[in-house]
Design an enzyme around this catalytic site. Sequence first.
Site, PDB file in Angstrom:
ATOM      1  N   THR A 195       0.870  -1.174   0.000  1.00  0.00           N
ATOM      2  CA  THR A 195       0.000   0.000   0.000  1.00  0.00           C
ATOM      3  C   THR A 195       0.913   1.232   0.000  1.00  0.00           C
ATOM      4  O   THR A 195       2.086   1.121   0.344  1.00  0.00           O
ATOM      5  CB  THR A 195      -0.877   0.026   1.264  1.00  0.00           C
ATOM      6  OG1 THR A 195       0.001   0.088   2.386  1.00  0.00           O
ATOM      7  CG2 THR A 195      -1.732  -1.210   1.387  1.00  0.00           C
ATOM      8  N   GLU A 235      -5.731  -3.729  -1.090  1.00  0.00           N
ATOM      9  CA  GLU A 235      -6.130  -4.841  -0.221  1.00  0.00           C
ATOM     10  C   GLU A 235      -7.240  -5.680  -0.837  1.00  0.00           C
ATOM     11  O   GLU A 235      -7.618  -6.707  -0.297  1.00  0.00           O
ATOM     12  CB  GLU A 235      -6.607  -4.296   1.143  1.00  0.00           C
ATOM     13  CG  GLU A 235      -5.484  -3.754   2.027  1.00  0.00           C
ATOM     14  CD  GLU A 235      -5.160  -2.288   1.784  1.00  0.00           C
ATOM     15  OE1 GLU A 235      -5.463  -1.783   0.678  1.00  0.00           O
ATOM     16  OE2 GLU A 235      -4.610  -1.643   2.687  1.00  0.00           O
ATOM     17  N   LYS A 268     -14.833  17.588   9.207  1.00  0.00           N
ATOM     18  CA  LYS A 268     -15.789  17.532  10.318  1.00  0.00           C
ATOM     19  C   LYS A 268     -16.108  18.955  10.757  1.00  0.00           C
ATOM     20  O   LYS A 268     -15.325  19.596  11.439  1.00  0.00           O
ATOM     21  CB  LYS A 268     -15.212  16.718  11.464  1.00  0.00           C
ATOM     22  CG  LYS A 268     -15.002  15.280  11.050  1.00  0.00           C
ATOM     23  CD  LYS A 268     -14.250  14.465  12.068  1.00  0.00           C
ATOM     24  CE  LYS A 268     -13.830  13.144  11.464  1.00  0.00           C
ATOM     25  NZ  LYS A 268     -12.589  13.232  10.662  1.00  0.00           N
ATOM     26  N   TRP A 294     -20.562  16.156   8.674  1.00  0.00           N
ATOM     27  CA  TRP A 294     -19.486  15.827   7.757  1.00  0.00           C
ATOM     28  C   TRP A 294     -19.671  16.527   6.416  1.00  0.00           C
ATOM     29  O   TRP A 294     -20.767  16.549   5.875  1.00  0.00           O
ATOM     30  CB  TRP A 294     -19.459  14.328   7.482  1.00  0.00           C
ATOM     31  CG  TRP A 294     -18.921  13.520   8.606  1.00  0.00           C
ATOM     32  CD1 TRP A 294     -18.382  13.975   9.776  1.00  0.00           C
ATOM     33  CD2 TRP A 294     -18.889  12.100   8.669  1.00  0.00           C
ATOM     34  NE1 TRP A 294     -17.995  12.932  10.554  1.00  0.00           N
ATOM     35  CE2 TRP A 294     -18.299  11.759   9.897  1.00  0.00           C
ATOM     36  CE3 TRP A 294     -19.281  11.079   7.800  1.00  0.00           C
ATOM     37  CZ2 TRP A 294     -18.097  10.439  10.286  1.00  0.00           C
ATOM     38  CZ3 TRP A 294     -19.087   9.769   8.182  1.00  0.00           C
ATOM     39  CH2 TRP A 294     -18.501   9.454   9.424  1.00  0.00           C
TER      40      TRP A 294
HETATM   41  P1  ADP Z   1      -3.297   4.257  -2.522  1.00  0.00           P
HETATM   42  O1  ADP Z   1      -4.284   5.273  -2.970  1.00  0.00           O
HETATM   43  O2  ADP Z   1      -3.020   4.337  -1.051  1.00  0.00           O
HETATM   44  O3  ADP Z   1      -2.176   4.099  -3.418  1.00  0.00           O
HETATM   45  P2  ADP Z   1      -5.127   2.227  -3.289  1.00  0.00           P
HETATM   46  O4  ADP Z   1      -5.016   2.297  -4.729  1.00  0.00           O
HETATM   47  O5  ADP Z   1      -5.280   0.907  -2.668  1.00  0.00           O
HETATM   48  O6  ADP Z   1      -3.917   2.834  -2.602  1.00  0.00           O
HETATM   49  O7  ADP Z   1      -6.270   3.208  -2.855  1.00  0.00           O
HETATM   50  C1  ADP Z   1      -7.521   2.764  -2.507  1.00  0.00           C
HETATM   51  C2  ADP Z   1      -8.352   3.936  -2.103  1.00  0.00           C
HETATM   52  O8  ADP Z   1      -8.546   4.828  -3.189  1.00  0.00           O
HETATM   53  C3  ADP Z   1      -9.735   3.569  -1.655  1.00  0.00           C
HETATM   54  O9  ADP Z   1      -9.747   3.146  -0.330  1.00  0.00           O
HETATM   55  C4  ADP Z   1     -10.482   4.881  -1.870  1.00  0.00           C
HETATM   56  O10 ADP Z   1     -10.287   5.769  -0.798  1.00  0.00           O
HETATM   57  C5  ADP Z   1      -9.811   5.455  -3.080  1.00  0.00           C
HETATM   58  N1  ADP Z   1     -10.603   5.165  -4.278  1.00  0.00           N
HETATM   59  C6  ADP Z   1     -10.463   4.145  -5.136  1.00  0.00           C
HETATM   60  N2  ADP Z   1     -11.375   4.212  -6.124  1.00  0.00           N
HETATM   61  C7  ADP Z   1     -12.131   5.305  -5.883  1.00  0.00           C
HETATM   62  C8  ADP Z   1     -13.251   5.908  -6.534  1.00  0.00           C
HETATM   63  N3  ADP Z   1     -13.775   5.434  -7.647  1.00  0.00           N
HETATM   64  N4  ADP Z   1     -13.764   7.025  -5.959  1.00  0.00           N
HETATM   65  C9  ADP Z   1     -13.250   7.543  -4.834  1.00  0.00           C
HETATM   66  N5  ADP Z   1     -12.195   7.018  -4.202  1.00  0.00           N
HETATM   67  C10 ADP Z   1     -11.637   5.912  -4.703  1.00  0.00           C
END
Ligand code: ADP
Length: 549
Positions: A189, A337, A446, A451
């Site tokens: 991650t 994940e 917040k 929110w």
């Molecule tokens: P990182 O962004 O930490 O590199 P990830 O690709 O695993 O790792 O990110 C996942 C996160 O990206 C999700 O938990 C969410 O917050 C955000 N995310 C993914 N797809 C979307 C989407 N279509 N709209 C909004 N947020 C998204």
Amino acid sequence: MLGLMQDKPLLISSLLEHAERFHPEVEVVSKTVEGTIHRTNWREIGQRARRLAISLEKQGVKKGSVVATLAWNTHRHVELYFAVMGLGAVLHTINPRLSPEHLDYIVNHAEGEILFFDTTFAPIVEKMQERFGHVKRFYAMAAEATLDKIAPKIRDLGSYEALIDNTPADPAFTWPQFDERTASSLCYTSGTTGNPKGVLYSHRSTILHACVGGLPDIMNTSANATILVVVPLFHVNAWGLPYSAAMTGTKLVLPGPHMDGKSMYELLRDERVTLAAGVPTVWQMLFQYVDANSLKPREDLCLKTALVGGSAAPRMMIERFDREFDTFLLHAWGMTEMSPLGVVCQLLPKHQHLPAEQRYDVQMKQGRAVWGVQLKIVDEDNQRLPHDGKARGRLLVSGPWIVDSYFKGEGGKILDEEGFFDTGDVAVIDDDGYITLVDRSKDVIKSGGEWISSIDLENVAVGCPGIAMAAVIGVSHPKWQERPLLVCVKKPGAELDKSTVLSYLEGKIAKWWTPDDVVFIDALPLTATGKIYKLGLRQQFKDYQLPTA
Ligand code: ADP
């Protein structure tokens, strides 16, 4: 009573064998690091992956060994995917945009024995090699003759092409068979808080994810499709596209390091791409190129679907793809994940004939769970909330391609009593099962016990003429705890000030969401995966004095 069917393991090598046997001529096209177009096909990918596997075995790579890559989306990276995983070894795809500290940490944490790198990354390898203590051998993904020029000061250096050239094909070679739960690839991650954590996929989880990913309502991979894979092979297995594509014999187009608007447009046009997958920032660059050159994508391209995920697709992106490209923006949500597929936003039959504006409303949602993924939203006491389109809560997931624990047990127990993993996102689920992501729980603003969704505000703000990119963060406020600050990047040459932006927002958002201030900066900080780096932005503005404070 058990069924009486054959108990064959689900192995990634079977995907390549299938593509090679039934779709040998289907092309895999790459824009190389040097900028030339390279053409190969599934037959050659299969042949080279086998020779590579034989040579890796000679180097001591065996089941459970970790092989790392620092590489772009090219045919060579795809070959490595299948060669390494086919042997039962683990492919650790490293995000090259990570900070040196994180690179150091993950390469050592993963204990990779061999590291393959694209020549772009030679300077990183050169600088970090002594810190990569487990790595016994480095391979530049290039021809032997070019090594001296590229990477003169790297220890134990070999050439990727020489590895293959010096290994004759062995007609007797077959891919080993092993337990389908064997680890196949490792992805960390981004580590926006603390050290990155490793997610270790298995052959079984990968194949199940690939089967579902290729379905018509999801990525619809097909021998009649052509996919531009902009999402990096180093990021969550490029959303599983290489596997689904091999399963169905799909033509792949790989942009290498060339993710600028011009390269994207040319690849979409010249390779007759039908589906392209990437994060929103990539499409912003494509739009800017289209605008700057007054292009006519409807006439030039045959892009049916743009798969957009990683962060929220703004409404203007959905609209522009529809009106100017005749392309359906397929919104999706997931995370490292989750391999990453969680939900996909397909329209239902009842939406098909809605007026465009109402269809866009649906497309703004992240989508509905794909088969295999279970979702729930919960309140502060971990009690399930209704799927009524109103209740917002923490989003938790479970399923056969969702993490059970992090690599080497980092973070301890990560599932709740019901076996669900907390995504760190806040969402609303409606009675059709569509989720709308309110925010990442750490990004939500917040304000006085209520929110405000930074995603919603950003979506509206990027529609404002003259704004190229926008981010909203919460800034501390003596009365309201936090209030929104809108941080924008202007389009080149745009004349714009705070009052024009605020009057644009008026009527499009609830009045109490109105940002307390608007600031303009030259560029937004991005994460290693090309998303807006909210944490960095919050740090940058941590002492910002709102005019209302
Ligand atoms: P990182 O962004 O930490 O590199 P990830 O690709 O695993 O790792 O990110 C996942 C996160 O990206 C999700 O938990 C969410 O917050 C955000 N995310 C993914 N797809 C979307 C989407 N279509 N709209 C909004 N947020 C998204």
